[in-house]
Write an enzyme that holds these catalytic residues in place. Structure first.
Site, PDB file in Angstrom:
ATOM      1  N   LYS A  55      14.439  -6.319   5.664  1.00 33.65           N
ATOM      2  CA  LYS A  55      14.750  -5.293   6.673  1.00 33.65           C
ATOM      3  C   LYS A  55      16.079  -5.557   7.406  1.00 33.65           C
ATOM      4  O   LYS A  55      16.765  -4.627   7.808  1.00 33.65           O
ATOM      5  CB  LYS A  55      13.616  -5.164   7.688  1.00 33.65           C
ATOM      6  N   GLY A 111       5.095 -10.983  22.016  1.00 33.99           N
ATOM      7  CA  GLY A 111       6.016 -11.330  20.937  1.00 33.99           C
ATOM      8  C   GLY A 111       7.398 -10.765  21.179  1.00 33.99           C
ATOM      9  O   GLY A 111       7.557  -9.774  21.914  1.00 33.99           O
ATOM     10  N   ASN A 158       6.474 -13.755  25.666  1.00 31.37           N
ATOM     11  CA  ASN A 158       6.796 -14.483  24.434  1.00 31.37           C
ATOM     12  C   ASN A 158       6.815 -15.974  24.720  1.00 31.37           C
ATOM     13  O   ASN A 158       7.086 -16.407  25.840  1.00 31.37           O
ATOM     14  CB  ASN A 158       8.163 -14.035  23.885  1.00 31.37           C
ATOM     15  N   GLY A 218      -3.485  -2.694  12.637  1.00 29.60           N
ATOM     16  CA  GLY A 218      -2.257  -1.954  12.357  1.00 29.60           C
ATOM     17  C   GLY A 218      -2.300  -1.065  11.118  1.00 29.60           C
ATOM     18  O   GLY A 218      -1.248  -0.610  10.663  1.00 29.60           O
ATOM     19  N   MET A 271      -0.779  -5.461  15.406  1.00 32.45           N
ATOM     20  CA  MET A 271       0.048  -4.777  14.411  1.00 32.45           C
ATOM     21  C   MET A 271      -0.283  -5.232  12.992  1.00 32.45           C
ATOM     22  O   MET A 271       0.155  -4.620  12.029  1.00 32.45           O
ATOM     23  CB  MET A 271       1.536  -4.968  14.733  1.00 32.45           C
ATOM     24  N   LYS A 300       0.836  -1.208   0.000  1.00 32.53           N
ATOM     25  CA  LYS A 300       0.000   0.000   0.000  1.00 32.53           C
ATOM     26  C   LYS A 300       0.871   1.258   0.000  1.00 32.53           C
ATOM     27  O   LYS A 300       0.352   2.374  -0.099  1.00 32.53           O
ATOM     28  CB  LYS A 300      -0.876   0.041   1.269  1.00 32.53           C
ATOM     29  N   SER A 301       2.183   1.096   0.154  1.00 34.71           N
ATOM     30  CA  SER A 301       3.051   2.267   0.307  1.00 34.71           C
ATOM     31  C   SER A 301       2.968   3.239  -0.867  1.00 34.71           C
ATOM     32  O   SER A 301       2.925   4.454  -0.654  1.00 34.71           O
ATOM     33  CB  SER A 301       4.497   1.829   0.551  1.00 34.71           C
ATOM     34  N   ASP A 336       9.019   2.192  12.085  1.00 37.16           N
ATOM     35  CA  ASP A 336       7.887   1.340  12.473  1.00 37.16           C
ATOM     36  C   ASP A 336       7.398   1.651  13.891  1.00 37.16           C
ATOM     37  O   ASP A 336       6.198   1.767  14.136  1.00 37.16           O
ATOM     38  CB  ASP A 336       8.280  -0.142  12.404  1.00 37.16           C
TER      39      ASP A 336
END
Ligand code: ATR
Length: 278
Positions: free
Chosen positions: A66, A127, A151, A244, A222, A16-17, A102
């Site tokens: 990333k 998480g 977690n 998110g 998220m 969607k960026s 983020d």
């Protein structure tokens, strides 16, 4: 001259960026272009070099690159260092700088769009993978009263906290397993619960008790685009539920700000995007 930017991922067609940055461009009248670029799984670094050679000014980086982006940079911001990952590249003269927007995107969505302040709140982060690591420092900097990180694999959560040098100095942090989020270990519900596990992708339910939620709790997943088992569980308890999508737009807005020095308005972009995915 038009400045060129891109988002790099694999896959990338769903991103969607480009829509978000086009909305920012129209709104701010910046002379720029932004496109989605597919990198081969083994060809991220050469693709970045091609963009640099073509005179691009920067790029966003998404799954699965990333960590590779983090390795590639000559300079990193504090939030990229603590995230251990980079989602925003800035192509400067003779160097590639890495940032991570983020976590700020998450905090801005919760504080500005959803109007829930972290200050003095008891926060639960579920998480300890890449997604959780990416948001840890900005959450801490928003100064919650306490942060509990739960977690499935306890060591990973401890390791994640150790990476953030300031962590224990900022607020009271507890690292625990899901099993300990039950009474009698659980003394009171949390004010904000953030799901940063990947369980939404597999539709598996986290083994957390309903009692982590109260009616005033903000339960934030998220992920966006579908009702996850986490969201369904929280909703059934009467908690306030958010996905998110706002974080997606806010992380883009922060990247736009890093590149252009102009902060776009996000509320209308979020609302348009929401209509288009529903
Ligand atoms: P991401 O980049 O999405 O964070 P990741 O780094 O693989 O992906 O991390 C996935 C997270 O979801 C981890 O916290 C993982 O728990 P472990 O550290 O114990 O592996 C969590 N996770 C994934 N599947 C899960 C499940 N079925 N139950 C509980 N936690 C799960």
């Amino acid at each position: 001259m038009t400045d060129h930017y891109a988002v790099i991922g694999n896959p990338i067609a769903h991103s969607k960026s480009p829509i978000i940055h086009e909305a920012f461009r129209l709104q701010t009248h910046q002379d720029l272009s932004y496109e989605a670029v597919l990198a081969p799984l083994d060809g991220f670094a050469p693709l970045v070099q091609t963009l640099v050679d073509k005179g691009y000014r920067g790029a966003n980086v998404t799954v699965p690159f990333k960590l590779e982006a983090y390795q590639l940079c000559n300079a990193l911001t504090e939030r990229a260092k603590s995230a251990g990952a980079v989602n925003t590249l800035i192509f400067a003269k003779d160097s590639i700088q890495g940032d991570n927007t983020d976590g700020v995107g998450l905090v801005n969505d919760i504080e500005q769009n959803l109007q829930v302040r972290f200050a003095d709140k008891h926060v639960l982060l579920l998480g300890a993978g890449g997604a959780a690591q990416g948001v840890l420092l900005p959450i801490l900097l928003a100064q919650p009263a306490s942060l509990t990180i739960a977690n499935r694999t306890l060591e990973k959560a401890h390791f994640m906290v150790q990476r953030v040098a300031v962590a224990h100095a900022v607020c009271n942090i507890t690292v625990t397993t899901f099993e300990h989020l039950n009474p009698p270990s659980l003394k009171q519900p949390f004010d904000i619960v953030i799901n940063a596990t990947s369980t939404g992708l597999t539709a598996s339910r986290l083994p957390i008790s309903d009692q982590v939620f109260a009616q005033h709790t903000l339960a934030y997943d998220m992920m966006y685009g579908r009702e996850t088992p986490f969201m369904a569980q929280a909703r059934a308890t009467g908690a306030i539920v958010a996905d998110g999508l706002g974080m997606l737009v806010e992380q883009a807005a922060e990247a736009f700000y890093v590149w252009r020095g102009v902060r776009p308005e996000t509320a209308t972009v979020i609302s348009h995007l929401r209509k288009s995915i529903n």
